[in-house]
Design a protein around this motif. Structure first.
Motif, short mmCIF file in Angstrom:
data_model
loop_
_atom_site.label_atom_id
_atom_site.label_comp_id
_atom_site.label_asym_id
_atom_site.label_seq_id
_atom_site.Cartn_x
_atom_site.Cartn_y
_atom_site.Cartn_z
N GLY A 82 29.55 39.06 46.66
CA GLY A 82 29.16 40.21 46.17
C GLY A 82 30.53 40.82 44.86
O GLY A 82 31.38 40.40 45.34
N ASN A 83 29.95 41.82 44.08
CA ASN A 83 31.06 42.20 43.16
C ASN A 83 32.11 43.07 43.88
O ASN A 83 33.18 43.06 43.39
CB ASN A 83 30.39 43.23 42.23
CG ASN A 83 29.47 44.34 43.06
OD1 ASN A 83 29.39 44.40 44.02
ND2 ASN A 83 29.00 45.30 41.95
N ILE A 84 31.88 43.53 45.07
CA ILE A 84 32.81 44.00 46.07
C ILE A 84 34.01 43.02 46.51
O ILE A 84 35.07 43.51 46.98
CB ILE A 84 32.30 44.85 47.20
CG1 ILE A 84 31.42 43.68 48.03
CG2 ILE A 84 31.31 45.98 46.81
CD1 ILE A 84 31.10 44.18 49.31
N ASP A 85 33.77 41.78 46.33
CA ASP A 85 34.72 40.94 46.71
C ASP A 85 35.72 40.52 45.67
O ASP A 85 36.68 39.79 46.11
CB ASP A 85 34.06 39.58 47.09
CG ASP A 85 32.91 39.53 48.22
OD1 ASP A 85 33.17 40.71 49.13
OD2 ASP A 85 31.92 39.03 48.44
N ILE A 86 35.46 40.77 44.55
CA ILE A 86 36.46 40.55 43.43
C ILE A 86 37.97 41.19 43.80
O ILE A 86 38.85 40.45 43.63
CB ILE A 86 36.18 40.88 41.92
CG1 ILE A 86 34.96 40.27 41.74
CG2 ILE A 86 37.27 40.75 41.06
CD1 ILE A 86 34.76 38.71 41.65
N ALA A 87 38.15 42.40 44.11
CA ALA A 87 39.33 43.11 44.21
C ALA A 87 40.06 42.34 45.39
O ALA A 87 41.31 42.09 45.45
CB ALA A 87 39.13 44.48 44.63
N ALA A 88 39.17 42.01 46.47
CA ALA A 88 39.96 41.43 47.92
C ALA A 88 40.46 40.32 47.49
O ALA A 88 41.31 39.57 47.94
CB ALA A 88 38.91 41.45 48.75
N THR A 89 39.79 39.47 46.67
CA THR A 89 40.30 38.15 46.27
C THR A 89 41.46 38.13 45.44
O THR A 89 42.32 37.22 45.60
CB THR A 89 38.96 37.28 45.41
OG1 THR A 89 37.78 37.40 46.14
CG2 THR A 89 39.39 35.79 45.00
N ILE A 90 41.30 38.98 44.49
CA ILE A 90 42.60 39.14 43.44
C ILE A 90 43.78 39.43 44.36
O ILE A 90 45.05 39.15 44.07
CB ILE A 90 42.35 40.36 42.57
CG1 ILE A 90 41.49 39.51 41.56
CG2 ILE A 90 43.85 40.25 41.61
CD1 ILE A 90 40.98 40.45 40.25
N PHE A 91 43.68 40.47 45.34
CA PHE A 91 44.70 40.91 46.38
C PHE A 91 45.21 39.63 47.12
O PHE A 91 46.43 39.69 47.14
CB PHE A 91 44.40 41.90 47.29
CG PHE A 91 44.35 43.29 46.68
CD1 PHE A 91 45.35 43.81 45.55
CD2 PHE A 91 43.28 44.30 46.68
CE1 PHE A 91 45.37 45.13 45.28
CE2 PHE A 91 43.17 45.38 46.27
CZ PHE A 91 44.37 45.84 45.27
N ASP A 92 44.41 38.85 47.69
CA ASP A 92 44.77 37.80 48.28
C ASP A 92 45.62 36.71 47.43
O ASP A 92 46.50 36.16 47.83
CB ASP A 92 43.37 37.03 48.76
CG ASP A 92 43.70 36.31 50.10
OD1 ASP A 92 44.98 35.95 50.59
OD2 ASP A 92 42.73 35.52 50.65
N ILE A 93 45.01 36.40 46.26
CA ILE A 93 45.69 35.47 45.40
C ILE A 93 47.06 35.90 45.21
O ILE A 93 48.28 35.24 45.05
CB ILE A 93 45.02 35.47 43.94
CG1 ILE A 93 43.61 34.75 44.14
CG2 ILE A 93 45.87 34.67 43.01
CD1 ILE A 93 42.75 35.19 43.02
N SER A 94 47.43 37.40 44.91
CA SER A 94 48.66 37.89 44.63
C SER A 94 49.90 37.94 45.95
O SER A 94 50.81 38.18 45.64
CB SER A 94 48.51 39.33 43.97
OG SER A 94 48.16 40.27 44.99
N GLY A 95 49.02 37.84 47.11
CA GLY A 95 49.89 37.97 48.06
C GLY A 95 50.02 39.58 48.69
O GLY A 95 50.60 39.61 49.82
#
Length: 500
Positions: free
Chosen positions: A342-355
Motif C-alpha cells: 500500500g501507499n503507506i509502505d513507501i515511507a517505511a521502505t525509504i527509512f529502511d533503505i536509509s538505515g
C-alpha cells in the motif's frame, strides 16, 4: 532502560554503522498522479509507450497488488510521506491540513536530519496547518515544489521558469531540474534523497505534443472487458452517487481521445524518468541509487462506467509499483511480487533503505524483504477508505490478494446499506458480487474488516471530522441509528492552493 530495549538500540546503531561504512545508498522516489496499474508496458499493456519504466521493472521488482489506501490526491500523498492511514494524519479535502508535528516525522524531514541531501520537485498536493507554502523551502536542501495542482506549462511554475525555453512542458522540466539536483548532490559528498512528484497524468489534460504524436498511428484503443456504464449496473447504488460516476463523462463518450491523451501524459513521465536514470549513469551513481516508482491514485478510465478515482474498485485504487535496487545480485532482478502492498509502505521502505528505524507508530511496512523474497508477504489484508465527497459515496473496504470486501453504509434516497464481495483471482474485473453466494469468504473478510474498524475507532485523529466514522462504517449498526451522523466533505471551501 530494560535489557530488551538496550539490545534494540545496540542493533540499530550497529546497522547504521555498517551502512555508513559501506556508503549509504541514494534514494529516488518517482511519483506520478492518477496512474492506474495497467498503464506501464511491463504490466502487459501493449499500446502504451514506457520504455524507461519497462527497463526499471525488468531490472527491479514489479508489484501487482499495490493499493492506495485512500484514492484521492491530498490524503494519499500525505500517507506516502508519513506512512499513516488518512484517519490518523487527518489530511484531506474538507477535513484539514497536515499538522507540523506529523510532517516532522515524514521521510524527507527525517532523512535530512540524518545527513541526506534532500530535494523535491513538482506537485506537493497539501499544506501544513498554519504555515505558508514558501516555508517548505526550509524542509529540503533544494525545493522546487508548487502549490495546488501546479501547471503543465513550465513557465507558470515559479521554480521551473528557467527550464521553460528548452522544456515548455513541466513533466520534462521536472526531469531537467532533477538532473541538476543530482549533480549538485554529488558535489556535497552526502547521500541524497530526491522526490519527484509529477502532475501527470492528472487532469486538466494537456500532454506534451512530442508524446501525443507518438500515438497518432493508433486510431482505436483496446478497452477493458468491464468498460462502460452497462458493466457497472451490478455495483452498489452508493458507488453511482460518487463524482467518479457523474463527472468526466468524456471517458465514456470519447474513449479513444481520452486514453490517447492519458497515455501520452504517462509517456512524458517515462521520458523524464529516462532523463533521471541517464544522469545517474553519467555521474557514476547508478550502482548505489535505489529507485522507487508509483502513483498516488489509480484511475477508472471508463471501467464500470466510472472516471476519476475515489472508489475502492481495482482501477481507481491500484497503481503500479516498481522498486529497483542495483546493489542486489542479478538473480533478484526482473521479479514479480503479488504481495499486498500500500501507499503507506513507501515511507517505511525509504527509512529502511536509509538505515533509519521504521517507527512502530507507522501503519506501513518496509517492502525491502520482498526484493529478495518476492513470493513472501508483509501483511494478510489491507483497508481502503473513502472519507471524502458526498456522504452516500463514503466507504470502507478490506482487500487481500484473493478477495475484496466493500461496505457501503448509506441508506439515503431509498438506498440500503450494501455489502460487496469480489473474488479477485477468478474475477479481477469485479464483474460479479458474490456476497450472497460465498458465506465462508464473506465471514473471513468481515473478520478482517472488524479488526480494521476497531483500529479506526482507537487511533483516529481528533478534530478532523473522523470521529463518527467508526459508527458510520459499522455494519452492525442500523442506518436509522447513524443517519444523523453522516455529512459530506467537499474541497470547495479549501484555498486555491489545495485544489483536487
Amino acid at each position: 532502560m530494560k535489557f530488551k530495549e538496550i539490545i534494540i538500540v545496540v542493533c540499530f546503531l550497529l546497522k547504521l554503522t555498517l551502512i555508513t561504512g559501506q556508503e549509504r545508498p541514494n534514494i529516488i522516489f518517482l511519483f506520478s498522479d492518477d496512474q492506474t496499474i495497467n498503464t506501464v508496458g511491463a504490466y502487459g499493456n501493449k499500446e502504451i509507450i514506457t520504455p524507461n519504466l519497462d527497463k526499471l521493472a525488468n531490472k527491479g521488482v514489479m508489484f501487482t497488488n499495490h493499493y492506495n489506501t485512500t484514492s484521492i490526491c491530498m490524503a494519499s500523498r500525505v500517507s506516502v510521506l508519513t506512512g499513516l492511514y488518512e484517519y490518523r494524519h487527518g489530511t484531506n479535502f474538507g477535513h484539514g491540513d497536515l499538522d507540523r508535528k506529523l510532517f516532522d516525522e515524514s521521510y524527507p524531514v527525517k532523512l535530512k536530519k540524518a545527513g541526506y541531501y534532500t530535494g523535491f520537485v513538482g506537485k506537493m498536493g497539501f499544506n501544513i496547518k498554519g504555515q505558508n507554502f514558501i516555508q517548505f523551502d526550509n524542509d529540503f536542501d533544494e525545493f522546487a515544489g508548487g502549490p495546488g495542482q501546479t501547471s503543465y506549462e513550465t513557465s507558470k511554475n515559479k521554480k521551473l521558469v528557467k527550464y521553460a525555453n528548452k522544456y515548455p512542458h513541466a513533466t520534462r522540466a521536472n526531469g531537467a531540474w532533477s538532473k541538476n539536483f543530482i549533480k549538485n548532490a554529488t558535489k556535497t559528498g552526502k547521500p541524497f534523497c530526491l522526490s519527484v512528484s509529477f502532475k501527470a497524468p492528472h487532469r486538466p489534460v494537456s500532454p506534451d505534443p512530442i508524446d501525443l504524436k507518438k500515438y497518432e498511428s493508433i486510431k482505436t484503443f483496446s478497452k477493458p472487458i468491464n468498460f462502460g456504464v452497462e458493466n457497472g449496473e451490478h455495483l452498489s447504488k452508493q458507488s453511482h452517487t460518487s463524482r467518479a460516476a457523474n463527472q468526466y463523462r468524456y471517458w465514456i463518450t470519447d474513449y479513444n481521445k481520452s486514453i490517447r491523451e492519458y497515455y501520452a501524459l504517462i509517456t512524458g513521465v517515462d521520458a523524464a524518468v529516462g532523463m533521471i536514470l541517464e544522469t545517474l549513469k553519467e555521474e557514476g551513481l547508478d550502482k548505489n541509487t535505489i529507485v522507487i516508482f508509483t502513483s498516488d491514485n489509480g484511475y477508472n478510465c471508463g471501467a464500470h462506467g466510472f472516471a476519476g478515482k475515489v472508489l475502492p474498485y481495482e482501477e481507481g485504487s491500484k497503481s503500479p509499483l516498481i522498486i529497483y535496487d542495483p546493489r542486489l545480485p542479478k538473480k533478484h532482478q526482473g521479479k514479480v511480487s503479488n504481495a499486498l502492498t500500500g501507499n503507506i509502505d513507501i515511507a517505511a521502505t525509504i527509512f529502511d533503505i536509509s538505515g533509519l528505524p521504521v517507527s512502530k507508530n507507522m501503519d506501513g511496512k518496509s517492502l525491502i524483504p520482498l526484493l529478495k523474497k518476492p513470493t513472501s508477504k508483509v501483511r494478510e489484508f489491507l483497508p481502503l477508505f473513502n472519507f471524502w465527497g458526498v456522504s452516500e459515496a463514503h466507504s470502507m473496504a478490506v482487500v487481500t490478494p484473493e478477495l475484496k470486501y466493500v461496505y457501503w453504509n448509506s441508506g439515503n434516497n431509498n438506498m440500503k446499506s450494501t455489502e460487496e464481495l469480489f473474488n479477485l483471482e477468478k474475477d479481477p474485473f469485479e464483474m460479479k458480487n458474490i456476497a450472497n453466494e460465498d458465506v465462508e469468504s464473506l465471514n473471513k473478510m468481515k473478520s478482517y474488516y472488524s479488526k480494521e474498524l476497531k483500529l479506526l475507532e482507537n487511533k483516529l485523529i481528533k478534530g478532523n471530522g473522523y470521529e463518527n466514522f467508526p459508527t458510520i462504517f459499522n455494519p452492525n449498526i442500523s442506518w436509522e441509528e447513524k443517519r444523523d451522523l453522516v455529512k459530506s466533505f467537499s474541497s470547495k471551501k479549501k484555498k486555491k492552493t489545495a485544489k483536487n
